[in-house]
Design a protein around this motif. Sequence first.
Motif, PDB file in Angstrom:
ATOM      1  N   GLU A  19       0.830  -1.214   0.000  1.00  9.51           N
ATOM      2  CA  GLU A  19       0.000   0.000   0.000  1.00  9.51           C
ATOM      3  C   GLU A  19       0.860   1.259   0.000  1.00  9.51           C
ATOM      4  O   GLU A  19       0.601   2.205  -0.735  1.00  9.51           O
ATOM      5  CB  GLU A  19      -0.942  -0.001   1.198  1.00  9.51           C
ATOM      6  CG  GLU A  19      -2.093  -0.961   1.061  1.00  9.51           C
ATOM      7  CD  GLU A  19      -2.914  -0.719  -0.207  1.00  9.51           C
ATOM      8  OE1 GLU A  19      -3.317   0.433  -0.456  1.00  9.51           O
ATOM      9  OE2 GLU A  19      -3.143  -1.698  -0.942  1.00  9.51           O
ATOM     10  N   ASP A  20       1.877   1.274   0.834  1.00  5.62           N
ATOM     11  CA  ASP A  20       2.756   2.438   0.933  1.00  5.62           C
ATOM     12  C   ASP A  20       3.509   2.667  -0.383  1.00  5.62           C
ATOM     13  O   ASP A  20       3.748   3.795  -0.782  1.00  5.62           O
ATOM     14  CB  ASP A  20       3.731   2.264   2.095  1.00  5.62           C
ATOM     15  CG  ASP A  20       4.363   3.569   2.513  1.00  5.62           C
ATOM     16  OD1 ASP A  20       3.615   4.542   2.744  1.00  5.62           O
ATOM     17  OD2 ASP A  20       5.604   3.627   2.603  1.00  5.62           O
ATOM     18  N   ASN A  71       3.679   9.722  -5.998  1.00  4.21           N
ATOM     19  CA  ASN A  71       4.294  11.008  -5.693  1.00  4.21           C
ATOM     20  C   ASN A  71       5.686  11.204  -6.277  1.00  4.21           C
ATOM     21  O   ASN A  71       6.322  12.222  -6.025  1.00  4.21           O
ATOM     22  CB  ASN A  71       4.346  11.198  -4.173  1.00  4.21           C
ATOM     23  CG  ASN A  71       2.962  11.372  -3.603  1.00  4.21           C
ATOM     24  OD1 ASN A  71       2.249  12.294  -3.960  1.00  4.21           O
ATOM     25  ND2 ASN A  71       2.558  10.455  -2.741  1.00  4.21           N
ATOM     26  N   LYS A 104       2.425   2.083  -3.384  1.00  5.24           N
ATOM     27  CA  LYS A 104       1.505   2.751  -4.316  1.00  5.24           C
ATOM     28  C   LYS A 104       1.530   4.267  -4.078  1.00  5.24           C
ATOM     29  O   LYS A 104       1.582   5.045  -5.030  1.00  5.24           O
ATOM     30  CB  LYS A 104       0.080   2.227  -4.133  1.00  5.24           C
ATOM     31  CG  LYS A 104      -0.141   0.831  -4.613  1.00  5.24           C
ATOM     32  CD  LYS A 104      -1.578   0.410  -4.326  1.00  5.24           C
ATOM     33  CE  LYS A 104      -1.758  -1.068  -4.462  1.00  5.24           C
ATOM     34  NZ  LYS A 104      -3.093  -1.511  -4.048  1.00  5.24           N
ATOM     35  N   ASP A 105       1.500   4.671  -2.805  1.00  2.00           N
ATOM     36  CA  ASP A 105       1.560   6.100  -2.475  1.00  2.00           C
ATOM     37  C   ASP A 105       2.891   6.705  -2.924  1.00  2.00           C
ATOM     38  O   ASP A 105       2.938   7.805  -3.458  1.00  2.00           O
ATOM     39  CB  ASP A 105       1.398   6.322  -0.968  1.00  2.00           C
ATOM     40  CG  ASP A 105       0.011   5.950  -0.472  1.00  2.00           C
ATOM     41  OD1 ASP A 105      -0.924   5.872  -1.296  1.00  2.00           O
ATOM     42  OD2 ASP A 105      -0.124   5.727   0.750  1.00  2.00           O
TER      43      ASP A 105
END
Length: 158
Positions: free
Chosen positions: A126-127, A134, A129-130
């Motif tokens: 999940e992290d 960015n 993907k973030d």
Amino acid sequence: MLCCKDVVKEPFVIINADDYYGKEAFVKLHDFLVSGEDLGREFTMGMGGFILKNTLSDNVTVTRGVNVVDENGLLSQVHETTGIEMGEDGRIKCDSEEVQEWISPEDKVSMNMWAGYPEFLDFLAEDFKDFLANVEEGDLKSEREGVGDIGSLVWSYI
């Protein structure tokens, strides 16, 4: 690490292939993993940490994750720092002006030796993907640093 997300079902240690960590570091991370210590965070990981002056080269500058720990000894920030070397005056020099203000030979550093549990890989996915969302286009060297409260336990340093 994400490549093995669906395969890893047991506690694990992940390392860089080009660093020497020593037997003691593996023993400490093993002991951490079998202890099953729960720090009450989103996830729990252990980091094999080292005293900076013990990781320096006599020939070239090095890159290290310079650590900041909180009052409980838990890792709160990692500053990826390049150009680290011991100056002739016995003080550490590096490429980061911010880190240069406080870095010392006794500081604790990461050489990318981590121990974790399979559930961390879900968090990482999940992290990641973030992170990718960015990264500016063309920035192939982007890294995340000073990631805040990442829930890692910092062990004794070698």
